[in-house]
Design a protein around this motif. Sequence first.
Motif, short mmCIF file in Angstrom:
data_model
loop_
_atom_site.label_atom_id
_atom_site.label_comp_id
_atom_site.label_asym_id
_atom_site.label_seq_id
_atom_site.Cartn_x
_atom_site.Cartn_y
_atom_site.Cartn_z
N ASN A 1 105.85 22.59 32.48
CA ASN A 1 105.56 23.43 32.68
C ASN A 1 106.70 24.34 33.53
O ASN A 1 106.87 25.81 33.05
CB ASN A 1 104.88 23.74 33.54
N PRO B 1 104.47 16.49 32.55
CA PRO B 1 103.66 18.00 32.05
C PRO B 1 103.63 18.87 33.51
O PRO B 1 103.66 19.93 32.37
CB PRO B 1 101.78 17.67 32.07
N GLU B 2 103.21 18.40 34.51
CA GLU B 2 104.22 19.82 35.56
C GLU B 2 105.37 20.06 35.27
O GLU B 2 105.72 21.44 35.42
CB GLU B 2 103.39 19.09 36.65
C1 LIG Z 1 100.92 22.78 31.31
O1 LIG Z 1 100.43 24.37 31.15
C2 LIG Z 1 99.33 24.83 30.59
C3 LIG Z 1 99.62 25.82 29.31
O2 LIG Z 1 100.04 26.77 29.71
C4 LIG Z 1 98.10 24.87 31.14
O3 LIG Z 1 97.41 24.78 30.48
C5 LIG Z 1 98.53 22.86 31.74
O4 LIG Z 1 97.03 22.78 32.61
C6 LIG Z 1 99.92 22.59 32.69
N1 LIG Z 1 99.86 21.38 33.21
C7 LIG Z 1 100.07 21.01 33.92
C8 LIG Z 1 100.01 19.72 34.75
O5 LIG Z 1 100.42 21.99 34.95
#
Ligand SMILES: *[C@@H]1O[C@H](CO)[C@@H](O)[C@H](O)[C@H]1NC(C)=O
Length: 188
Positions: A167, A163-164
Amino acid sequence: MKQIVPSFCSSSSLLISLLPAIFLCISPTQSRLSVKIGSDVLSQICAQTEDTDSCLKALQSDPRTDSTDLYGLAQVSINLANATATETKTKIKSQLGQTTDPNLHDQYSQCLDSYDNAIGKINYANDRWSIKDFLALEAASSDCLIDIDTCKDVTTPASPFLPEQNNKSHLLCNIVSTIAKRLAAGNN
Ligand SMILES: *[C@@H]1O[C@H](CO)[C@@H](O)[C@H](O)[C@H]1NC(C)=O
Ligand SMILES: *[C@@H]1O[C@H](CO)[C@@H](O)[C@H](O)[C@H]1NC(C)=O
């Protein structure tokens, strides 16, 4: 006396001959086509991306950002996107070889494809950048966003790092796309 006069003259003529050089050093030498990016333009660009603060941090992490123009900044962003997507691909590969969880295994193998494609788009973007085809640069960076979205769609929170990384990679292709739009509009 005879010795003082010539030495005075020669030192003052030395000073006069240096004057144009001194002027050259202190006057701005930027040409109109190559305007150094100011912090105001950098902020404007990052405000148009999906994460202003991370965008500023990412671009400012590269020392070239301080002294380049918009065209140069495009390559900085391409190189950063390339580095992050490549780093993500390496992490995915290493996890793929280690995980015993079939769900994670699926995610990783689909994302490996997505990142292979994304890296291809980023390198294609760099080719387009080098011939100043800014519309194709913009299209390639949009394609990169689609590839990373494809991985995002299959990523679950159970994955420890994806996920990171998704992003980060998405933001960097978004920065390339934002800069490409400005270049395509001649807004540099
Ligand atoms: C990734 O981005 C989403 C939406 O932009 C956010 O809600 C989420 O917390 C982020 N995750 C990480 C692991 O940074
Ligand atoms: C992307 O990274 C790879 C591996 O480090 C490198 O060979 C390639 O030249 C880079 N491409 C760009 C556009 O930065």
